[in-house]
Write a protein that holds these residues in place. Structure first.
Motif, short mmCIF file in Angstrom:
data_model
loop_
_atom_site.label_atom_id
_atom_site.label_comp_id
_atom_site.label_asym_id
_atom_site.label_seq_id
_atom_site.Cartn_x
_atom_site.Cartn_y
_atom_site.Cartn_z
N THR A 1 0.81 -1.21 0.00
CA THR A 1 0.00 0.00 0.00
C THR A 1 0.85 1.27 0.00
N CYS A 2 2.15 1.12 -0.10
CA CYS A 2 3.05 2.28 -0.11
C CYS A 2 2.91 3.04 -1.42
N PRO A 3 2.54 4.33 -1.36
CA PRO A 3 2.44 5.10 -2.60
C PRO A 3 3.83 5.48 -3.10
N PRO A 4 3.96 5.81 -4.37
CA PRO A 4 5.27 6.25 -4.86
C PRO A 4 5.66 7.56 -4.17
N PRO A 5 6.94 7.80 -4.00
CA PRO A 5 7.36 9.02 -3.31
C PRO A 5 7.24 10.27 -4.17
N TRP A 6 6.65 10.17 -5.33
CA TRP A 6 6.40 11.31 -6.21
C TRP A 6 5.04 11.13 -6.85
N ARG A 7 4.54 12.18 -7.40
CA ARG A 7 3.26 12.13 -8.12
C ARG A 7 3.52 12.17 -9.60
N ALA A 8 2.92 11.26 -10.32
CA ALA A 8 3.04 11.23 -11.78
C ALA A 8 1.63 11.18 -12.35
N PRO A 9 1.40 11.81 -13.48
CA PRO A 9 0.07 11.73 -14.07
C PRO A 9 -0.27 10.29 -14.48
N VAL A 10 -1.51 9.90 -14.28
CA VAL A 10 -1.97 8.57 -14.63
C VAL A 10 -2.24 8.53 -16.13
#
Length: 137
Positions: free
Chosen positions: A111-120
């Motif tokens: 359930t760990c989210p990536p440490p950055w946000r990227a557009p889906v």
């Protein structure tokens, strides 16, 4: 990179965590490659630093597992490659190695989210939707 290299595992306290064999798991990067999705990457303002870190090996092997790159390893790499690191670059590489290890341990949680946000991307949406349709009917 550590988040991508990690192999997510379900919570050991859950039924799925107790019953699912560990050999069936893929790292996030391998799963994305299998789905033919280019891995999302954060912006990198200093690619030469990360290139050097990758060339050095990201971490070192120790008696009980991986450890951050040591000053001795940095010095040996500089001697072997004739690249002279500024003191701030050497400190940054060691800090990045420490951060890689820490994120790798945290990223083992599924359930760990990536440490950055990227557009889906649309491809990711399509894959998720098809998986939901398979489960829900």
């Amino acid at each position: 990179m550590a988040w991508l290299h990690a192999t997510p595992k379900p919570d050991a306290r859950s039924r799925r965590g107790r019953e699912e064999p560990a050999t069936a798991r893929l790292s996030r990067i391998d799963d994305l490659k299998r789905k033919k999705i280019n891995p999302p990457m954060p912006p990198n303002p200093a690619p030469h630093i990360t290139d050097w870190l990758i060339e050095m090996g990201l971490t070192e092997a120790a008696g009980m597992g991986a450890v951050p790159i040591s000053s001795r390893e940095l010095a040996a790499w500089q001697d072997n490659t004739s690249v002279r690191l500024a003191p701030w670059e050497a400190r940054l590489i060691r800090e990045l190695s420490k951060a890689y290890l820490a994120e790798g341990r945290i990223a083992e949680s599924e359930t760990c989210p990536p440490p950055w946000r990227a557009p889906v991307t649309q491809r990711e949406l399509d894959i998720e939707e098809s998986q939901l349709r398979m489960v829900l009917g």
